[in-house]
Scaffold this motif. Structure first.
Motif, short mmCIF file in Angstrom:
data_model
loop_
_atom_site.label_atom_id
_atom_site.label_comp_id
_atom_site.label_asym_id
_atom_site.label_seq_id
_atom_site.Cartn_x
_atom_site.Cartn_y
_atom_site.Cartn_z
N LEU A 288 10.88 2.96 -1.20
CA LEU A 288 10.92 1.56 -1.23
C LEU A 288 9.75 1.35 -2.68
CD1 LEU A 288 9.30 1.17 1.69
CD2 LEU A 288 11.21 0.17 1.15
N ASP A 289 10.28 2.63 -4.21
CA ASP A 289 9.28 2.34 -5.30
C ASP A 289 9.77 1.17 -6.18
OD1 ASP A 289 11.49 4.47 -4.69
OD2 ASP A 289 10.74 4.54 -7.39
N GLY A 290 9.09 0.86 -6.74
CA GLY A 290 9.61 -0.43 -7.62
C GLY A 290 9.39 -2.29 -7.50
N ASN A 291 8.86 -1.89 -6.34
CA ASN A 291 9.15 -3.06 -4.93
C ASN A 291 7.40 -3.51 -4.84
OD1 ASN A 291 11.66 -4.03 -3.66
ND2 ASN A 291 11.50 -1.38 -3.55
N PRO A 292 6.62 -5.07 -5.60
CA PRO A 292 5.67 -5.38 -4.98
C PRO A 292 4.56 -4.77 -3.77
CG PRO A 292 6.73 -6.83 -5.08
CD PRO A 292 7.81 -5.92 -5.28
N LEU A 293 4.79 -3.92 -3.35
CA LEU A 293 4.66 -3.68 -2.31
C LEU A 293 3.87 -1.96 -2.00
CD1 LEU A 293 5.19 -3.49 1.17
CD2 LEU A 293 7.28 -2.07 0.69
N ASN A 294 2.28 -2.51 -1.09
CA ASN A 294 1.26 -1.08 -1.64
C ASN A 294 1.83 -0.70 0.43
OD1 ASN A 294 -0.90 0.59 -0.90
ND2 ASN A 294 -1.91 -0.79 -1.77
N ILE A 295 2.39 0.15 0.41
CA ILE A 295 2.64 1.13 1.58
C ILE A 295 1.81 1.75 2.14
CG2 ILE A 295 4.79 2.05 0.40
CD1 ILE A 295 4.00 4.96 0.46
N HIS A 296 0.39 1.80 2.14
CA HIS A 296 -0.82 2.07 2.62
C HIS A 296 -0.86 0.92 3.69
CE1 HIS A 296 -1.58 5.90 0.00
NE2 HIS A 296 -0.59 5.88 0.42
N LEU A 297 -0.78 0.27 3.46
CA LEU A 297 -0.71 -1.28 3.98
C LEU A 297 -0.16 -1.82 5.03
CD1 LEU A 297 -1.70 -3.49 1.25
CD2 LEU A 297 -3.40 -2.57 2.64
N PHE A 298 0.67 -0.57 5.39
CA PHE A 298 1.94 -0.88 6.62
C PHE A 298 2.00 0.29 7.11
CE2 PHE A 298 2.33 -3.75 3.00
CZ PHE A 298 2.44 -4.87 3.81
N ALA A 299 1.14 1.47 7.74
CA ALA A 299 0.82 2.20 8.47
C ALA A 299 1.62 2.55 10.01
CB ALA A 299 -0.41 2.97 8.62
N ALA A 300 1.43 1.57 10.41
CA ALA A 300 2.38 1.40 11.89
C ALA A 300 3.34 1.24 12.20
CB ALA A 300 1.48 0.12 12.66
N ALA A 301 3.92 1.13 10.53
CA ALA A 301 5.75 0.88 10.19
C ALA A 301 5.96 1.80 10.07
CB ALA A 301 5.84 -0.56 9.18
N TYR A 302 5.84 3.28 9.97
CA TYR A 302 6.51 4.61 9.59
C TYR A 302 5.65 4.91 11.01
CZ TYR A 302 5.01 1.96 5.11
OH TYR A 302 4.84 1.85 3.97
N SER A 303 4.85 5.17 12.06
CA SER A 303 4.87 5.82 13.08
C SER A 303 6.39 6.13 13.70
CB SER A 303 3.53 5.38 14.26
OG SER A 303 5.06 4.05 15.29
N CYS A 304 7.37 6.00 13.55
CA CYS A 304 8.33 7.14 14.64
C CYS A 304 9.05 7.33 13.26
CB CYS A 304 9.06 5.95 15.60
SG CYS A 304 9.75 4.41 13.75
N LEU A 305 9.04 7.33 12.09
CA LEU A 305 9.39 8.23 10.73
C LEU A 305 8.97 9.97 11.07
CD1 LEU A 305 9.86 5.32 8.57
CD2 LEU A 305 11.75 5.93 10.22
N PRO A 306 10.30 10.67 10.72
CA PRO A 306 9.61 11.73 10.10
C PRO A 306 8.87 12.14 8.62
CG PRO A 306 11.83 11.56 9.94
CD PRO A 306 11.89 10.70 10.45
N ARG A 307 9.51 11.31 8.73
CA ARG A 307 8.70 11.61 6.72
C ARG A 307 8.19 10.28 5.99
NH1 ARG A 307 12.46 15.14 3.17
NH2 ARG A 307 12.18 16.84 4.65
N LEU A 308 7.37 9.70 5.88
CA LEU A 308 6.77 8.18 4.83
C LEU A 308 7.68 8.36 3.90
CD1 LEU A 308 3.49 9.07 4.78
CD2 LEU A 308 4.08 8.24 6.26
N PRO A 309 7.88 7.06 3.37
CA PRO A 309 9.12 6.34 2.24
C PRO A 309 8.41 6.77 0.56
CG PRO A 309 8.30 4.44 4.13
CD PRO A 309 7.74 5.30 4.32
N VAL A 310 8.64 6.73 0.18
CA VAL A 310 8.11 6.88 -1.32
C VAL A 310 8.54 4.87 -1.77
CG1 VAL A 310 9.29 7.39 -3.73
CG2 VAL A 310 9.78 8.62 -1.50
N GLY A 311 6.88 4.82 -1.95
CA GLY A 311 6.58 3.89 -2.84
C GLY A 311 4.79 3.95 -3.60
N THR A 312 5.16 2.63 -3.60
CA THR A 312 3.41 2.71 -5.28
C THR A 312 2.24 2.77 -3.66
OG1 THR A 312 4.71 1.26 -5.95
CG2 THR A 312 2.33 1.16 -6.29
N PRO A 313 1.61 2.52 -3.82
CA PRO A 313 0.06 3.62 -2.98
C PRO A 313 -0.76 2.74 -3.36
CG PRO A 313 -0.47 5.14 -4.43
CD PRO A 313 1.41 4.31 -4.90
#
Length: 313
Positions: A288-313
């Motif tokens: 998800l890198d290169g998007n106007p998105l802070n991945i730290h703001l959506f922690a609940a969206a990753y709770s079921c994933l084995p690994r966190l997305p790559v993106g801008t913190p």
């Protein structure tokens, strides 16, 4: 004594000669030179050597046509060589399938392109349209051409087609039913084009690559990926998407969305808010890198994933 003996001998010989000549029975001796002269001047022996041989007979023998084989002889030849006859008939019957129908350039597709087994390679051939393909085509490569549109008729009657790669063309339009007939299609690569809208795709898809296009979220068919139970890799980077197209199948392993316009994530994007035990174990590569998105703001969206997305913190 010796002299007297010689004279007596000579005298005896002279008497014998006289007796012979006197008898009149001796044949006259002919001069050899006279006999040779008679041979040369004899009119009976005056002939032309070339007149004794008829060359017309020889010409007739050389120019005489060979006899044609009768029907019985041809049948016998086929019986003696059945493999030759069968191979010839087989080649004639398969020739149209091998070369396919003629293209707009007036050449069979497999003369314009390269056909190896079920694969047809038409890379860098200045094509402006997808050429008619042989019915047995399983893999089609039409990269780096000038194709602008994929028509509804482009892949008709190609029931065995498994993959299509049209990287590096000028495709900006895809008809709604262009990929509908391809019930076995597994891979679709349309990278580096001008695609703005993605139509409905077969459920059999395993890989979809639409990198570097002009695709918008509004141009993606509703729930286009939902029923693709075998989809593993989805490449949508370098487009103009403003949200992740959901729902995503559980089979998905790779999701690349870098360099888009995604600004937020929903809790249902990857997980199931109604089932806290839900896990998506296969999806390990999310970009998800290169998007106007802070991945730290959506922690609940990753709770079921084995690994966190790559993106801008």
């Amino acid at each position: 004594m010796n002299l007297s003996l010689r004279w007596l001998t000579a005298l005896a010989l002279a008497l014998v000669l006289v007796l012979v000549l006197g008898s009149g029975r001796a044949a006259p001796v002919e001069d050899p030179e006279d006999e040779l002269l008679d041979l040369e001047t004899d009119e009976d022996l005056d002939f032309n050597l070339y007149d004794t041989f008829d060359y017309n007979d020889l010409d007739q023998e050389i120019e005489a046509p060979a006899p044609e084989a009768t029907v019985e002889e041809e049948d016998q030849s086929h019986e003696e060589n059945p493999q030759t006859s069968t191979a010839s008939n087989t080649l004639d019957s398969k020739a149209p399938d091998l070369f396919g129908p003629e293209t707009g350039l007036g050449m069979p597709t497999c003369l314009l392109c390269v056909c190896l087994g079920g694969s047809v390679y038409c890379d860098d051939s200045d094509l402006e349209d997808i050429p008619p393909l042989p019915k047995d085509t399983t893999h089609f490569y039409g990269r780096f051409n000038k194709i602008e549109r994929i028509k509804n008729t482009a892949f008709m009657n190609l029931n065995k087609l498994l993959s299509v790669d049209l990287t590096g063309n000028d495709i900006s339009e895809i008809d709604a039913a262009a990929f509908g007939p391809l019930t076995l299609l597994q891979q679709l690569v349309l990278a580096d084009n001008d695609v703005k809208m993605l139509p409905e795709l077969p459920r059999s898809m395993r890989l979809i690559d639409l990198r570097n296009n002009k695709l918008k979220s509004s141009g993606i068919h509703l729930e286009v990926f939902k029923d693709m139970s075998e989809l593993e890799r989805l490449y949508l980077s370098d487009n103009d998407l403003d949200y992740i197209p959901t729902p995503l199948p559980l089979s998905l392993q790779v999701l690349h969305l870098q360099n888009n316009n995604i600004q937020s994530l929903h809790v249902e994007t990857f997980c199931n808010s109604h089932d806290p035990t839900f896990i998506r174990p296969r999806l390990e590569d999310i970009r998800l890198d290169g998007n106007p998105l802070n991945i730290h703001l959506f922690a609940a969206a990753y709770s079921c994933l084995p690994r966190l997305p790559v993106g801008t913190p």
